[in-house]
Design a protein around this motif. Sequence first.
Motif, PDB file in Angstrom:
ATOM      1  N   SER A  43       0.836  -1.082  -0.470  1.00  0.00           N
ATOM      2  CA  SER A  43       0.307  -0.190   0.071  1.00  0.00           C
ATOM      3  C   SER A  43       0.404   1.052   0.345  1.00  0.00           C
ATOM      4  CB  SER A  43      -1.067   0.087   1.494  1.00  0.00           C
ATOM      5  OG  SER A  43      -0.874   1.556   1.324  1.00  0.00           O
ATOM      6  N   PRO A  44       0.504   2.185  -1.143  1.00  0.00           N
ATOM      7  CA  PRO A  44       1.425   3.471  -1.102  1.00  0.00           C
ATOM      8  C   PRO A  44       1.320   4.430  -0.156  1.00  0.00           C
ATOM      9  CG  PRO A  44       0.636   2.853  -3.022  1.00  0.00           C
ATOM     10  CD  PRO A  44       0.264   1.726  -2.098  1.00  0.00           C
ATOM     11  N   LEU A  45       0.219   3.919   1.182  1.00  0.00           N
ATOM     12  CA  LEU A  45      -0.225   4.556   1.935  1.00  0.00           C
ATOM     13  C   LEU A  45       0.244   4.016   3.129  1.00  0.00           C
ATOM     14  CD1 LEU A  45      -1.517   6.881   3.048  1.00  0.00           C
ATOM     15  CD2 LEU A  45      -4.035   5.509   3.186  1.00  0.00           C
ATOM     16  N   THR A  46       0.042   2.693   4.203  1.00  0.00           N
ATOM     17  CA  THR A  46       0.515   2.481   4.868  1.00  0.00           C
ATOM     18  C   THR A  46       1.934   1.563   4.516  1.00  0.00           C
ATOM     19  OG1 THR A  46      -0.872   0.206   4.333  1.00  0.00           O
ATOM     20  CG2 THR A  46      -2.121   1.980   5.783  1.00  0.00           C
ATOM     21  N   GLY A  47       2.236   1.204   3.340  1.00  0.00           N
ATOM     22  CA  GLY A  47       3.313   0.606   3.591  1.00  0.00           C
ATOM     23  C   GLY A  47       2.745  -1.673   3.862  1.00  0.00           C
ATOM     24  N   LYS A  48       1.755  -1.738   3.500  1.00  0.00           N
ATOM     25  CA  LYS A  48       1.556  -2.944   4.142  1.00  0.00           C
ATOM     26  C   LYS A  48       1.147  -3.901   2.647  1.00  0.00           C
ATOM     27  CE  LYS A  48      -2.343  -5.056   6.170  1.00  0.00           C
ATOM     28  NZ  LYS A  48      -3.861  -5.657   7.194  1.00  0.00           N
ATOM     29  N   LEU A  49       1.217  -5.382   2.937  1.00  0.00           N
ATOM     30  CA  LEU A  49       1.327  -5.559   1.989  1.00  0.00           C
ATOM     31  C   LEU A  49      -0.044  -6.377   1.269  1.00  0.00           C
ATOM     32  CD1 LEU A  49       4.382  -8.526   2.050  1.00  0.00           C
ATOM     33  CD2 LEU A  49       4.130  -6.434   0.167  1.00  0.00           C
ATOM     34  N   PHE A  50      -0.460  -6.264  -0.025  1.00  0.00           N
ATOM     35  CA  PHE A  50      -1.799  -6.835  -0.008  1.00  0.00           C
ATOM     36  C   PHE A  50      -2.004  -8.394  -0.276  1.00  0.00           C
ATOM     37  CE2 PHE A  50      -2.331  -2.017  -1.265  1.00  0.00           C
ATOM     38  CZ  PHE A  50      -4.110  -1.877  -1.254  1.00  0.00           C
ATOM     39  N   SER A  51      -2.789  -8.491   0.071  1.00  0.00           N
ATOM     40  CA  SER A  51      -3.510  -9.658   0.137  1.00  0.00           C
ATOM     41  C   SER A  51      -4.640 -10.208  -1.538  1.00  0.00           C
ATOM     42  CB  SER A  51      -3.890 -10.507   0.871  1.00  0.00           C
ATOM     43  OG  SER A  51      -4.766 -10.001   1.637  1.00  0.00           O
ATOM     44  N   LEU A  52      -4.405 -11.495  -2.014  1.00  0.00           N
ATOM     45  CA  LEU A  52      -5.280 -12.008  -3.134  1.00  0.00           C
ATOM     46  C   LEU A  52      -5.859 -12.996  -2.709  1.00  0.00           C
ATOM     47  CD1 LEU A  52      -6.340 -11.018  -6.126  1.00  0.00           C
ATOM     48  CD2 LEU A  52      -4.314 -12.391  -5.940  1.00  0.00           C
ATOM     49  N   LYS A  53      -7.209 -13.626  -3.592  1.00  0.00           N
ATOM     50  CA  LYS A  53      -7.882 -14.376  -2.778  1.00  0.00           C
ATOM     51  C   LYS A  53      -8.364 -14.711  -4.833  1.00  0.00           C
ATOM     52  CE  LYS A  53     -10.014 -14.008   1.646  1.00  0.00           C
ATOM     53  NZ  LYS A  53     -10.840 -13.994   2.627  1.00  0.00           N
ATOM     54  N   MET A  54      -7.803 -16.016  -4.624  1.00  0.00           N
ATOM     55  CA  MET A  54      -8.854 -16.861  -6.198  1.00  0.00           C
ATOM     56  C   MET A  54      -9.713 -17.886  -5.916  1.00  0.00           C
ATOM     57  SD  MET A  54      -5.029 -16.321  -8.193  1.00  0.00           S
ATOM     58  CE  MET A  54      -6.017 -16.198  -9.940  1.00  0.00           C
ATOM     59  N   GLN A  55     -10.847 -17.742  -7.164  1.00  0.00           N
ATOM     60  CA  GLN A  55     -11.791 -18.862  -7.528  1.00  0.00           C
ATOM     61  C   GLN A  55     -11.796 -19.684  -8.384  1.00  0.00           C
ATOM     62  OE1 GLN A  55     -15.152 -17.301  -6.312  1.00  0.00           O
ATOM     63  NE2 GLN A  55     -15.483 -16.451  -7.530  1.00  0.00           N
ATOM     64  N   LYS A  56     -11.686 -21.400  -8.040  1.00  0.00           N
ATOM     65  CA  LYS A  56     -12.047 -21.806  -9.436  1.00  0.00           C
ATOM     66  C   LYS A  56     -13.369 -22.663  -8.798  1.00  0.00           C
ATOM     67  CE  LYS A  56      -9.708 -25.036 -12.914  1.00  0.00           C
ATOM     68  NZ  LYS A  56      -8.874 -25.269 -13.062  1.00  0.00           N
ATOM     69  N   ASP A  57     -14.514 -23.082  -9.151  1.00  0.00           N
ATOM     70  CA  ASP A  57     -15.046 -24.025  -9.345  1.00  0.00           C
ATOM     71  C   ASP A  57     -15.683 -24.075  -7.732  1.00  0.00           C
ATOM     72  OD1 ASP A  57     -15.019 -24.604 -12.091  1.00  0.00           O
ATOM     73  OD2 ASP A  57     -13.223 -25.972 -11.783  1.00  0.00           O
ATOM     74  N   GLY A  58     -15.620 -23.459  -7.332  1.00  0.00           N
ATOM     75  CA  GLY A  58     -15.996 -23.544  -6.115  1.00  0.00           C
ATOM     76  C   GLY A  58     -15.207 -23.124  -4.470  1.00  0.00           C
ATOM     77  N   GLU A  59     -14.181 -23.157  -5.240  1.00  0.00           N
ATOM     78  CA  GLU A  59     -12.865 -23.212  -4.585  1.00  0.00           C
ATOM     79  C   GLU A  59     -12.349 -22.242  -3.615  1.00  0.00           C
ATOM     80  OE1 GLU A  59      -8.381 -25.632  -3.931  1.00  0.00           O
ATOM     81  OE2 GLU A  59      -9.560 -25.764  -6.105  1.00  0.00           O
ATOM     82  N   LEU A  60     -11.785 -22.027  -3.068  1.00  0.00           N
ATOM     83  CA  LEU A  60     -11.081 -20.443  -2.404  1.00  0.00           C
ATOM     84  C   LEU A  60      -9.861 -20.270  -2.377  1.00  0.00           C
ATOM     85  CD1 LEU A  60     -11.802 -17.599  -3.333  1.00  0.00           C
ATOM     86  CD2 LEU A  60     -12.487 -17.521  -0.461  1.00  0.00           C
TER      87      LEU A  60
END
Length: 338
Positions: free
Chosen positions: A195-212
């Motif tokens: 984050s350019p504001l806090t420096g915290k790393l962004f997390s990401l979630k992905m899904q496929k066929d109901g699996e997250l």
Amino acid sequence: MDKFSAMQAFVRVVEAGTFTKAADSMHLPKATVTRLIQDLEKELETKLLNRTTRKVTVTVDGASYYEQACRLLDEVHELEASMSRAKASPRGKLTVDVPSSLGLAVIIPSLQDFYARYPDIQLHLGVSDRPVDLLAENVDCVVRAGAITDQSLVARRIGEFYIMACASPSYLQRHGVPQHPDELKNGHRTIGYMSPLTGKLFSLKMQKDGELTEVGGQHQLAVNDSSAAVVAGLSGLGVLFTSTFMVQQHISSGALEPLFTGWCTEAKPIYIVYPPNRHLSNKVRVVVDWIAELFAQHDLMNRKSSLPPEMCSAWTAAKESSVVMPTNAQREQVAETA
């Protein structure tokens, strides 16, 4: 009392010399002009005109009021004329702030069209991922991705984008091609985005066929600018997660290869945001409308054309199975109908 109309009537009477001539020039009944002057004198608690059966003369107070009224009316007429000219051909400086990804990939390449329409507007374009304070930094409008948390601002939704995974051929030759996002947790490097504001790393979630699954992995490099992240990915420094429109060209050229076919991320809304001024200036309005039009017509804001062909079927299924609503949908609706 309509003070503006009374002021106009007073000036006309002084210049015409009689109530009858003043009424004729204003296309009003003489009785209406007389009442306007009487109401004005009552409001000011002073006599402005001396009336006889043959002529009208100005009192000392009336002469002073006449000079100031003329000056004020001239300023109003000049203001109205300038607004008409601005509406026909808006001009002046505008300060706009956009994320580097959208600025470099979408907005700046299309500015020739904007200047062809509005040659007298001077844009001061801030291009970075740094959040700005519109009021404190005197910025007219900004383009932002993701939910708008400041409910005091007007946010108009203009598009959406999605995140995809990709990597350079050189990286995949060294580390192998992961088939599942969870494989990134073992033996792979990712490019972190802070984050350019806090420096915290962004997390990401992905899904496929109901699996997250939440994307993990070790990173040796983390950046706070999306364009820098793409350069890092092209340099083979790790698996890159970025917006589809930023890497379409690199995927087409073979400089990057898409990963995790069929895995989808949640749509990220894109807004153009501006302070809640009751009367939005015309030069700001034309910029807002132009950017909204640009994103509506731009292929890079259409996920189906932005993703590699083999991922389109997965996108269609995900689109039909879920609806993502912005947190400020009600404000967006108000802004778009304003």
